[in-house]
Design an enzyme around this catalytic site. Structure first.
Site, PDB file in Angstrom:
ATOM      1  N   GLU A 282      90.248 -15.587   4.454  1.00 52.03           N
ATOM      2  CA  GLU A 282      90.718 -14.552   3.514  1.00 52.03           C
ATOM      3  C   GLU A 282      90.963 -13.243   4.258  1.00 52.03           C
ATOM      4  OE1 GLU A 282      91.808 -15.067   0.486  1.00 52.03           O
ATOM      5  OE2 GLU A 282      91.224 -17.144   0.795  1.00 52.03           O
ATOM      6  N   TRP A 285      94.236 -13.544   5.548  1.00 58.29           N
ATOM      7  CA  TRP A 285      95.330 -13.208   4.614  1.00 58.29           C
ATOM      8  C   TRP A 285      95.615 -11.711   4.624  1.00 58.29           C
ATOM      9  CZ3 TRP A 285      99.060 -15.824   2.255  1.00 58.29           C
ATOM     10  CH2 TRP A 285      98.934 -17.202   2.120  1.00 58.29           C
ATOM     11  N   TRP A 313     115.611 -11.044 -14.351  1.00 60.81           N
ATOM     12  CA  TRP A 313     114.411 -10.446 -14.962  1.00 60.81           C
ATOM     13  C   TRP A 313     114.767  -9.828 -16.306  1.00 60.81           C
ATOM     14  CZ3 TRP A 313     110.476 -12.053 -12.285  1.00 60.81           C
ATOM     15  CH2 TRP A 313     110.528 -12.150 -10.895  1.00 60.81           C
ATOM     16  N   ASN A 348      90.173 -11.870  -7.755  1.00 56.26           N
ATOM     17  CA  ASN A 348      91.391 -12.433  -7.158  1.00 56.26           C
ATOM     18  C   ASN A 348      91.996 -13.560  -7.995  1.00 56.26           C
ATOM     19  OD1 ASN A 348      93.336 -12.840  -4.936  1.00 56.26           O
ATOM     20  ND2 ASN A 348      92.294 -14.801  -4.771  1.00 56.26           N
ATOM     21  N   TRP A 389     102.009  -9.772  -4.559  1.00 57.11           N
ATOM     22  CA  TRP A 389     102.927  -9.848  -5.717  1.00 57.11           C
ATOM     23  C   TRP A 389     104.126 -10.724  -5.397  1.00 57.11           C
ATOM     24  CZ3 TRP A 389     102.496  -9.333 -10.704  1.00 57.11           C
ATOM     25  CH2 TRP A 389     101.410  -8.613 -11.202  1.00 57.11           C
TER      26      TRP A 389
HETATM   27  P1  FAD Z   1      86.901 -11.327  -0.793  1.00 56.92           P
HETATM   28  O1  FAD Z   1      87.184 -12.611  -1.457  1.00 56.92           O
HETATM   29  O2  FAD Z   1      85.502 -11.016  -0.503  1.00 56.92           O
HETATM   30  O3  FAD Z   1      87.759 -11.304   0.544  1.00 56.92           O
HETATM   31  C1  FAD Z   1      87.406 -10.491   1.673  1.00 56.92           C
HETATM   32  C2  FAD Z   1      88.551  -9.587   2.040  1.00 56.92           C
HETATM   33  O4  FAD Z   1      89.677 -10.360   2.436  1.00 56.92           O
HETATM   34  C3  FAD Z   1      89.041  -8.717   0.908  1.00 56.92           C
HETATM   35  O5  FAD Z   1      88.258  -7.568   0.778  1.00 56.92           O
HETATM   36  C4  FAD Z   1      90.465  -8.426   1.332  1.00 56.92           C
HETATM   37  O6  FAD Z   1      90.534  -7.378   2.267  1.00 56.92           O
HETATM   38  C5  FAD Z   1      90.870  -9.713   2.030  1.00 56.92           C
HETATM   39  N1  FAD Z   1      91.591 -10.606   1.122  1.00 56.92           N
HETATM   40  C6  FAD Z   1      91.078 -11.536   0.300  1.00 56.92           C
HETATM   41  N2  FAD Z   1      92.062 -12.201  -0.339  1.00 56.92           N
HETATM   42  C7  FAD Z   1      93.223 -11.654   0.079  1.00 56.92           C
HETATM   43  C8  FAD Z   1      94.590 -11.901  -0.214  1.00 56.92           C
HETATM   44  N3  FAD Z   1      94.969 -12.870  -1.046  1.00 56.92           N
HETATM   45  N4  FAD Z   1      95.524 -11.131   0.376  1.00 56.92           N
HETATM   46  C9  FAD Z   1      95.181 -10.158   1.256  1.00 56.92           C
HETATM   47  N5  FAD Z   1      93.889  -9.887   1.577  1.00 56.92           N
HETATM   48  C10 FAD Z   1      92.930 -10.624   0.996  1.00 56.92           C
HETATM   49  N6  FAD Z   1      93.998  -6.931  -2.065  1.00 56.92           N
HETATM   50  C11 FAD Z   1      93.872  -5.662  -1.653  1.00 56.92           C
HETATM   51  O7  FAD Z   1      93.033  -5.360  -0.806  1.00 56.92           O
HETATM   52  N7  FAD Z   1      94.690  -4.676  -2.177  1.00 56.92           N
HETATM   53  C12 FAD Z   1      95.641  -4.941  -3.118  1.00 56.92           C
HETATM   54  O8  FAD Z   1      96.365  -4.030  -3.530  1.00 56.92           O
HETATM   55  C13 FAD Z   1      95.760  -6.285  -3.584  1.00 56.92           C
HETATM   56  N8  FAD Z   1      96.658  -6.596  -4.552  1.00 56.92           N
HETATM   57  C14 FAD Z   1      96.755  -7.903  -4.983  1.00 56.92           C
HETATM   58  C15 FAD Z   1      97.699  -8.223  -5.967  1.00 56.92           C
HETATM   59  C16 FAD Z   1      97.818  -9.526  -6.434  1.00 56.92           C
HETATM   60  C17 FAD Z   1      98.855  -9.875  -7.477  1.00 56.92           C
HETATM   61  C18 FAD Z   1      96.970 -10.533  -5.909  1.00 56.92           C
HETATM   62  C19 FAD Z   1      97.084 -11.954  -6.398  1.00 56.92           C
HETATM   63  C20 FAD Z   1      96.047 -10.230  -4.927  1.00 56.92           C
HETATM   64  C21 FAD Z   1      95.924  -8.924  -4.443  1.00 56.92           C
HETATM   65  N9  FAD Z   1      94.989  -8.582  -3.438  1.00 56.92           N
HETATM   66  C22 FAD Z   1      94.900  -7.282  -3.009  1.00 56.92           C
HETATM   67  C23 FAD Z   1      94.224  -9.631  -2.727  1.00 56.92           C
HETATM   68  C24 FAD Z   1      92.846  -9.964  -3.306  1.00 56.92           C
HETATM   69  O9  FAD Z   1      92.924 -10.153  -4.683  1.00 56.92           O
HETATM   70  C25 FAD Z   1      91.804  -8.893  -3.024  1.00 56.92           C
HETATM   71  O10 FAD Z   1      91.816  -8.545  -1.658  1.00 56.92           O
HETATM   72  C26 FAD Z   1      90.397  -9.400  -3.367  1.00 56.92           C
HETATM   73  O11 FAD Z   1      90.343  -9.783  -4.712  1.00 56.92           O
HETATM   74  C27 FAD Z   1      89.389  -8.301  -3.111  1.00 56.92           C
HETATM   75  O12 FAD Z   1      88.116  -8.689  -3.504  1.00 56.92           O
HETATM   76  P2  FAD Z   1      86.979  -8.954  -2.428  1.00 56.92           P
HETATM   77  O13 FAD Z   1      86.889  -7.810  -1.493  1.00 56.92           O
HETATM   78  O14 FAD Z   1      85.757  -9.337  -3.156  1.00 56.92           O
HETATM   79  O15 FAD Z   1      87.598 -10.189  -1.659  1.00 56.92           O
END
Ligand code: FAD
Length: 482
Positions: A282, A285, A313, A348, A389
């Protein structure tokens, strides 16, 4: 003794801050933060909403609190300024007689352009400039395919391009004996006017502790528990199965290198541990999002796959508002949108569900979702937000296939099987039995009445029919093939 201006940006921390460590090793340190108030619209119109002046409300709240923390950590020596860094950084460097300026690199298109200009102007004034990687495990230009072009698919990017290349940089400690340079400015963090005028910030303050200390604590809580079963629990929005580190990472209160090595350390480097492997990927990602934004700077505004430029759209303020307010009539969507507004965060799994609902069931352009998230997320991040997105819309790199349309009822039943998450954020549904919690519109009227739910009154009727809107989306997608 050398005097170095350290320009803090998305690295609001003292530990593992390569620019700061460099400056401390060479002498005294002037700590500076500039709130960039320039209007970047003249360089890139469609990106203007992402300039710091256009900070989302939730991010602005976070930044305020984080700067207050950093000011304390620098024993009050952080000089804060609002203005154009192109002008402010060279001016302050000269005013405080600095021989050098150091910063950790940022990767957004408007930032790299700005920083290149500043570097040139400092060098012209005979001020040494040193820049460092403080935010990524692998910088975007270091990971390329054999033919020298960037990866567009996550798995080969991460497994072949990143993991098989250099080990990420090992984190640095807080430097010893920092000699801060005294400043005489009366301008304070509060003068930046980042706090919302509404009482919204109070809700956010309940949930979060911005700053380096808060980030450290979050990481520890995660390593002590959720990491073990992260691969399973990360999909369950009713529990804290993830690290919740995203806003801390966005503002650089903790570095991804610190997290990477702490997580590996907690599992004794066992990369076969499923929780660890899943968690690190993650973080991968996040790297991929920054990578895409660096190599494809139009990502926040243009479809990565151009065929989506033909996508028909809809324009519908009514359904967009219902989505933003969490009033769509689909409980898991509404719970997610309300979680976002109340806490500045959304799980997420639920981000994917509400995203799919917006772009597929409501047929609204993903940029509407991206903008709303930008304003309301505490972790709003140009790279991750736009890449995610586009992923959900099907228009991105390595995106979810367009025909994969999340069904909010089955998603709710699978990932919030007891309905606890829905009940927390949609309390008007809290008495509904599990069987109907994700589809109150199917409940017999006596049950609704018994549970105090009046559809169309205290909870909305569905704003679209799932089956019909799914078909409408597939028909619309067929037009992109044209
Ligand atoms: P954890 O599950 O603990 O993951 C650890 C870290 O990995 C996160 O803190 C984040 O930095 C990174 N990460 C995890 N999943 C993703 C992912 N799919 N893409 C990129 N990085 C990821 N994340 C953001 O940081 N900022 C945003 O503006 C953002 N917008 C999003 C919009 C949409 C539509 C979706 C589907 C996802 C988005 N995410 C975004 C990705 C993800 O949802 C969040 O990073 C995550 O939910 C943060 O929670 P966590 O720190 O507990 O994640």
């Amino acid at each position: 003794m050398k005097r170095t201006l350290v320009w803090f940006r998305q690295d609001l921390r003292l530990a593992d801050n390569p620019a700061l460590s460099h400056a401390v090793a060479s002498g005294r340190v002037l700590a500076v933060y500039v709130l960039d108030t320039t209007n970047h619209s003249d360089t890139d119109n469609a990106l203007s909403h992402v300039a710091e002046t256009g900070l989302g409300s939730a991010s602005a709240w976070w930044l305020h609190s984080s700067l207050v923390q950093l000011k304390q950590a620098t024993e009050g020596h952080l000089l804060v300024v609002s203005g154009d860094p192109r002008y402010e950084i060279p001016k302050i460097a000269k005013q405080y007689d600095c021989d050098g300026v150091a910063w950790n690199r940022c990767y957004h298109p408007w930032q790299t352009e700005r920083d290149t200009e500043i570097k040139a102007s400092l060098i012209q004034q005979s001020i040494e400039v040193n820049t460092f990687n403080g935010s990524l495990l692998w910088e975007p230009w270091t990971v390329l395919k054999k033919d020298g072009t960037p990866y567009k698919v996550f798995t080969p990017f991460y497994r072949k391009g990143c993991l098989a290349s250099q080990e990420p940089r090992f984190p640095l400690p807080v430097p010893d004996n920092i000699e801060w340079i005294e400043t005489d400015s009366e301008y304070t963090v509060s003068d930046m006017k980042l706090l919302p005028t509404l009482s919204w910030g109070e809700g956010l303050a309940h949930q979060w502790q911005p700053g380096e200390e808060g980030a450290k604590q979050r990481l520890q809580v995660f390593l002590n528990g959720p990491l073990d079963s992260y691969h399973n629990d990360r999909n369950l929005p009713s529990i804290t199965g993830t690290s919740m580190l995203s806003p801390h990472l966005h503002f650089g209160e903790i570095s991804v290198n610190q997290i990477w090595y702490a997580a590996k350390g907690a599992k004794h480097g066992n990369m076969d541990d499923p929780g660890l492997d899943c968690y690190l990927s993650e973080l991968g990602w996040r790297e991929f999002s920054y990578y895409l934004l660096f190599h494809f700077p139009a990502l926040p505004k243009q479809n990565f796959q151009q065929k989506f430029d033909r996508f028909p759209w809809l324009k519908d303020e009514h359904t967009l508002t219902a989505w933003q307010k969490g009033l769509t009539g689909y409980p898991i969507v509404d719970a997610g949108m309300r979680e976002l507004y109340e806490t500045g965060y959304m799980h997420n799994r639920v981000r994917m569900i509400v995203g799919s609902f917006l772009v597929k069931n409501l047929l609204l352009d993903w940029r509407h979702g991206e903008r709303w998230f930008w304003d309301t997320l505490v972790d709003a991040d140009l790279a991750s937000n736009s890449a995610s997105w586009q992923w959900i819309a099907g228009s991105g790199a390595d995106a979810a296939p367009y025909f994969r349309i999340f069904n909010p009822i089955t998603q709710g039943e699978k990932f919030d099987s007891e309905g606890d998450y829905v009940k927390r954020f949609c309390p008007e549904l809290s008495k509904l039995p599990k069987k109907y919690i994700h589809k109150p519109f199917d409940a017999p009227s006596e049950i609704l009445a018994h549970c105090g739910v009046e559809l169309g009154d205290n909870y909305p009727k569905p704003i679209v029919d799932l089956k019909a809107s799914r078909q409408r989306a597939l028909d619309a997608f067929a037009k992109t093939r044209g």
